[in-house]
Design a protein around this motif. Structure first.
Motif, PDB file in Angstrom:
ATOM      1  N   GLN A 101      -5.002  -4.802   8.700  1.00  0.00           N
ATOM      2  CA  GLN A 101      -6.385  -4.838   9.189  1.00  0.00           C
ATOM      3  C   GLN A 101      -6.574  -3.772  10.265  1.00  0.00           C
ATOM      4  O   GLN A 101      -5.672  -3.538  11.084  1.00  0.00           O
ATOM      5  CB  GLN A 101      -6.696  -6.219   9.766  1.00  0.00           C
ATOM      6  CG  GLN A 101      -8.175  -6.350  10.114  1.00  0.00           C
ATOM      7  CD  GLN A 101      -8.556  -7.773  10.464  1.00  0.00           C
ATOM      8  OE1 GLN A 101      -7.778  -8.483  11.090  1.00  0.00           O
ATOM      9  NE2 GLN A 101      -9.727  -8.189  10.059  1.00  0.00           N
ATOM     10  N   CYS A 102      -7.755  -3.172  10.252  1.00  0.00           N
ATOM     11  CA  CYS A 102      -8.035  -2.005  11.092  1.00  0.00           C
ATOM     12  C   CYS A 102      -7.531  -2.151  12.534  1.00  0.00           C
ATOM     13  O   CYS A 102      -7.921  -3.065  13.253  1.00  0.00           O
ATOM     14  CB  CYS A 102      -9.546  -1.754  11.111  1.00  0.00           C
ATOM     15  SG  CYS A 102      -9.986  -0.303  12.065  1.00  0.00           S
TER      16      CYS A 102
ATOM     17  N   LEU B  15       0.828  -1.217   0.000  1.00  0.00           N
ATOM     18  CA  LEU B  15       0.000   0.000   0.000  1.00  0.00           C
ATOM     19  C   LEU B  15       0.854   1.255   0.000  1.00  0.00           C
ATOM     20  O   LEU B  15       0.340   2.362   0.049  1.00  0.00           O
ATOM     21  CB  LEU B  15      -1.029   0.007   1.135  1.00  0.00           C
ATOM     22  CG  LEU B  15      -0.663  -0.179   2.600  1.00  0.00           C
ATOM     23  CD1 LEU B  15       0.314   0.845   3.090  1.00  0.00           C
ATOM     24  CD2 LEU B  15      -1.924  -0.164   3.434  1.00  0.00           C
TER      25      LEU B  15
ATOM     26  N   ALA C 155      -8.198   7.500   9.647  1.00  0.00           N
ATOM     27  CA  ALA C 155      -8.819   6.180   9.490  1.00  0.00           C
ATOM     28  C   ALA C 155     -10.074   6.043  10.343  1.00  0.00           C
ATOM     29  O   ALA C 155     -11.010   5.342   9.958  1.00  0.00           O
ATOM     30  CB  ALA C 155      -7.813   5.091   9.849  1.00  0.00           C
TER      31      ALA C 155
ATOM     32  N   PHE D 220      -5.937  -0.796  21.359  1.00  0.00           N
ATOM     33  CA  PHE D 220      -7.403  -0.852  21.297  1.00  0.00           C
ATOM     34  C   PHE D 220      -7.884  -2.285  21.485  1.00  0.00           C
ATOM     35  O   PHE D 220      -8.255  -2.953  20.538  1.00  0.00           O
ATOM     36  CB  PHE D 220      -7.918  -0.347  19.947  1.00  0.00           C
ATOM     37  CG  PHE D 220      -7.584   1.086  19.673  1.00  0.00           C
ATOM     38  CD1 PHE D 220      -8.127   2.097  20.443  1.00  0.00           C
ATOM     39  CD2 PHE D 220      -6.739   1.424  18.646  1.00  0.00           C
ATOM     40  CE1 PHE D 220      -7.816   3.428  20.187  1.00  0.00           C
ATOM     41  CE2 PHE D 220      -6.432   2.743  18.375  1.00  0.00           C
ATOM     42  CZ  PHE D 220      -6.976   3.756  19.156  1.00  0.00           C
TER      43      PHE D 220
ATOM     44  N   GLY E  54     -10.879  -4.712   6.552  1.00  0.00           N
ATOM     45  CA  GLY E  54      -9.705  -5.132   5.801  1.00  0.00           C
ATOM     46  C   GLY E  54      -9.269  -6.522   6.239  1.00  0.00           C
ATOM     47  O   GLY E  54     -10.038  -7.284   6.853  1.00  0.00           O
TER      48      GLY E  54
ATOM     49  N   ALA F  57     -20.697   4.703   9.893  1.00  0.00           N
ATOM     50  CA  ALA F  57     -21.323   3.449  10.348  1.00  0.00           C
ATOM     51  C   ALA F  57     -22.406   3.741  11.382  1.00  0.00           C
ATOM     52  O   ALA F  57     -23.463   3.095  11.389  1.00  0.00           O
ATOM     53  CB  ALA F  57     -20.263   2.528  10.947  1.00  0.00           C
TER      54      ALA F  57
ATOM     55  N   LEU G   8      -4.800   7.658  12.910  1.00  0.00           N
ATOM     56  CA  LEU G   8      -6.043   7.378  13.633  1.00  0.00           C
ATOM     57  C   LEU G   8      -7.114   8.388  13.246  1.00  0.00           C
ATOM     58  O   LEU G   8      -8.285   8.056  13.059  1.00  0.00           O
ATOM     59  CB  LEU G   8      -5.841   7.472  15.141  1.00  0.00           C
ATOM     60  CG  LEU G   8      -4.853   6.518  15.789  1.00  0.00           C
ATOM     61  CD1 LEU G   8      -4.834   6.738  17.294  1.00  0.00           C
ATOM     62  CD2 LEU G   8      -5.214   5.079  15.490  1.00  0.00           C
TER      63      LEU G   8
HETATM   64  C1  HEM Z   1     -16.488   1.613  11.291  1.00  0.00           C
HETATM   65  C2  HEM Z   1     -15.317   2.152  11.453  1.00  0.00           C
HETATM   66  C3  HEM Z   1     -14.067   1.721  10.742  1.00  0.00           C
HETATM   67  C4  HEM Z   1     -13.902   1.032   9.573  1.00  0.00           C
HETATM   68  C5  HEM Z   1     -14.976   0.474   8.656  1.00  0.00           C
HETATM   69  C6  HEM Z   1     -12.469   0.907   9.346  1.00  0.00           C
HETATM   70  C7  HEM Z   1     -11.902   0.248   8.270  1.00  0.00           C
HETATM   71  C8  HEM Z   1     -10.550   0.084   8.060  1.00  0.00           C
HETATM   72  C9  HEM Z   1      -9.959  -0.634   6.955  1.00  0.00           C
HETATM   73  C10 HEM Z   1     -10.729  -1.296   5.818  1.00  0.00           C
HETATM   74  C11 HEM Z   1      -8.610  -0.591   7.108  1.00  0.00           C
HETATM   75  C12 HEM Z   1      -7.573  -1.263   6.198  1.00  0.00           C
HETATM   76  C13 HEM Z   1      -7.096  -0.330   5.112  1.00  0.00           C
HETATM   77  C14 HEM Z   1      -6.129  -0.994   4.164  1.00  0.00           C
HETATM   78  O1  HEM Z   1      -5.817  -2.180   4.290  1.00  0.00           O
HETATM   79  O2  HEM Z   1      -5.664  -0.290   3.240  1.00  0.00           O
HETATM   80  C15 HEM Z   1      -8.341   0.164   8.318  1.00  0.00           C
HETATM   81  C16 HEM Z   1      -7.078   0.444   8.793  1.00  0.00           C
HETATM   82  C17 HEM Z   1      -6.855   1.200   9.910  1.00  0.00           C
HETATM   83  N1  HEM Z   1      -7.804   1.684  10.799  1.00  0.00           N
HETATM   84 FE1  HEM Z   1      -9.795   1.516  10.649  1.00  0.00          FE
HETATM   85  N2  HEM Z   1     -11.814   1.537  10.360  1.00  0.00           N
HETATM   86  C18 HEM Z   1     -12.748   2.031  11.236  1.00  0.00           C
HETATM   87  C19 HEM Z   1     -12.502   2.714  12.416  1.00  0.00           C
HETATM   88  C20 HEM Z   1     -11.266   2.961  12.919  1.00  0.00           C
HETATM   89  C21 HEM Z   1     -11.013   3.624  14.170  1.00  0.00           C
HETATM   90  C22 HEM Z   1     -12.099   4.101  15.139  1.00  0.00           C
HETATM   91  C23 HEM Z   1      -9.653   3.735  14.297  1.00  0.00           C
HETATM   92  C24 HEM Z   1      -8.847   4.326  15.403  1.00  0.00           C
HETATM   93  C25 HEM Z   1      -9.172   5.401  16.055  1.00  0.00           C
HETATM   94  C26 HEM Z   1      -9.058   3.116  13.108  1.00  0.00           C
HETATM   95  C27 HEM Z   1      -7.705   3.011  12.882  1.00  0.00           C
HETATM   96  C28 HEM Z   1      -7.141   2.360  11.801  1.00  0.00           C
HETATM   97  C29 HEM Z   1      -5.706   2.323  11.549  1.00  0.00           C
HETATM   98  C30 HEM Z   1      -4.611   2.945  12.417  1.00  0.00           C
HETATM   99  C31 HEM Z   1      -5.534   1.590  10.367  1.00  0.00           C
HETATM  100  C32 HEM Z   1      -4.203   1.275   9.653  1.00  0.00           C
HETATM  101  C33 HEM Z   1      -3.658  -0.040  10.156  1.00  0.00           C
HETATM  102  C34 HEM Z   1      -2.375  -0.459   9.456  1.00  0.00           C
HETATM  103  O3  HEM Z   1      -2.076   0.010   8.356  1.00  0.00           O
HETATM  104  O4  HEM Z   1      -1.674  -1.287  10.040  1.00  0.00           O
HETATM  105  N3  HEM Z   1     -10.063   2.662  12.308  1.00  0.00           N
HETATM  106  N4  HEM Z   1      -9.547   0.564   8.882  1.00  0.00           N
END
Ligand code: HEM
Length: 392
Positions: A340-341, A62, A235, A100, A335, A243, A232
């Motif tokens: 993964q998130c 990515l 994302a 988390f 993901g 949601a 954060l």
């Molecule tokens: C319904 C709410 C959420 C959905 C649907 C969601 C969905 C996703 C998805 C699909 C990815 C993967 C992206 C990729 O592989 O390119 C991701 C990564 C991430 N999400 Fe979420 N997210 C949500 C809420 C949150 C929240 C509340 C936080 C933190 C405050 C968060 C923090 C992150 C972070 C830090 C990543 C990157 C992880 C990495 O690259 O190792 N997300 N999210």
């Protein structure tokens, strides 16, 4: 067959956000297992292909053109490449693993939201409530808590949310090209600097019971902590608010709210179905790192692939509290693989808390007015005004 009312409302949200996105997600039903689309590259709505791509870190990345990490490297600096996808990512994720958990997420929500949720409960008893606005305010408060910024009132929370939104909007239009124009990079850097202004002090002085204090205790240096905070913000802001509003609407539009009111222990099913049907991050992009065969097709290094997670997740059908766990999609809305998130537990806790307020009085709600957000990265309601039925 004509789509039902709940699906029609969802499709309208997608179209209002970006008409081209809605068209891609719907037409993408034919992209199974994998298709090549002019200008976009490879496209797949197959959950198994998506999982294969997202877990094959040797062949897909990515941080090159086509992936979200490529965007962030331009804004945050080249160190992101190593921290997002190189060995540094594994190290960062290992250390950030317990940021988390289910219990820390519940504590965060309790700490940041309990008084505001109490007020929302009272507001709902008294008259109409705009749930989309409430979701933005709640998520803005969470952002303040995570970033160590003061959020004295709703206006401050809403402003913080809007700033996160502006940062995410810079990624708009990146579906076909993830190279940002110099002025977009400058704008994004300015926003990140303002939003993370509280990070250095909080990182140095905050207690281990706060996110930034925990980052320090886990051995994340200031630059890593600031980068993580920026991530954060982007994302976890619009995705979570999207949601929240959409699940409240889906429970209403499908009539499933009555079932949930009668059986409150089905709340985790409502949360899971809400996340599945809305899939707030509807597309995940990757760049092909080396020649690889997927589903019988040969993908070449340097090509791009778009995984239509919304299309894959919704193929099973509409919102249904009785829908069993689907092993092929699992939690694709968050993901898969090493990216993964990170905030999945927090997102679930946030959605549960809002649905807890909606169902707390045992009264069903009616949608009085709704309006989709236009030209935005994540499809969402700009307004969703509901009122609880009298008595009960
Ligand atoms: C319904 C709410 C959420 C959905 C649907 C969601 C969905 C996703 C998805 C699909 C990815 C993967 C992206 C990729 O592989 O390119 C991701 C990564 C991430 N999400 Fe979420 N997210 C949500 C809420 C949150 C929240 C509340 C936080 C933190 C405050 C968060 C923090 C992150 C972070 C830090 C990543 C990157 C992880 C990495 O690259 O190792 N997300 N999210």
């Amino acid at each position: 067959m004509l789509p039902d009312a709940a699906t029609r409302h969802e499709l309208r949200l997608l179209a209002a956000a970006r008409p081209a996105l809605a068209a891609l997600l719907v037409a993408g039903r034919r992209a199974v297992p994998l298709r090549r689309v002019p200008r976009l590259g490879w496209v797949s709505a197959d959950p198994l292909v998506a999982r294969e791509v997202l877990t094959d870190h040797r062949s897909f990345t990515l941080v090159a053109e086509g992936g979200v990490g490529h965007l962030w490297a331009q804004v945050l600096g080249d160190w992101v490449v190593e921290k997002f996808d190189g060995p540094g990512h594994h190290d960062l994720r290992t250390r950030a693993r317990d940021l988390f958990t289910e219990s820390s997420a519940a504590r965060l929500v309790g700490g940041a939201w309990s008084d505001r949720l109490e007020r929302a409960r009272a507001d709902l008893r008294a008259g109409p409530v705009d749930v989309a606005y409430l979701a933005r305010v709640l998520v803005g408060r969470m952002l303040g808590t995570l970033l160590g910024l003061p959020v004295p009132d709703d206006a401050a929370a809403r402003d913080l949310f809007a700033t996160g939104e502006r940062l995410a909007a810079i990624a708009l239009g990146s579906a076909a090209d993830t190279t940002l124009a110099p002025d977009a990079v400058a704008r994004a850097r300015d926003i990140v600097a303002r939003l993370t202004a509280g990070v250095p002090d909080a990182w140095r002085a905050a207690g281990p019971d706060t996110l930034l204090g925990r980052c320090r205790e886990l051995g994340l240096d200031l630059r890593e902590t600031t980068g993580l905070a920026a991530l954060l913000m982007v994302a976890g802001t619009e995705t979570a608010a999207s949601a929240m509003g959409r699940t409240v609407a889906l429970l209403h539009d499908t009539g499933a709210q009555h079932r949930l009111l009668a059986e409150p222990d089905r709340l985790p099913d409502a949360v899971r179905e809400g996340l599945r049907v809305t899939t707030p991050a509807p597309v995940i992009g990757r760049s092909v790192r080396r020649d690889v065969s997927v589903a019988g097709r040969r993908l070449r290094a340097g090509e791009r692939i778009l995984l239509l997670t919304w299309t894959a997740d919704t193929a099973a059908g509409g919102f249904d509290l009785d829908r069993p766990y689907a092993p092929q999609t699992r939690q694709l809305w968050f993901g898969a693989g090493r990216h993964q998130c990170l905030g999945a537990a927090l997102a679930r806790a946030e959605l549960s808390a809002l649905l807890g307020v909606m169902t707390g009085d045992g009264r069903p709600w009616r949608v009085l007015h709704r309006a989709p957000a236009r030209r935005c990265l994540i499809p969402t309601y700009r307004e969703l005004t509901v009122t609880a039925a009298p008595g009960a």
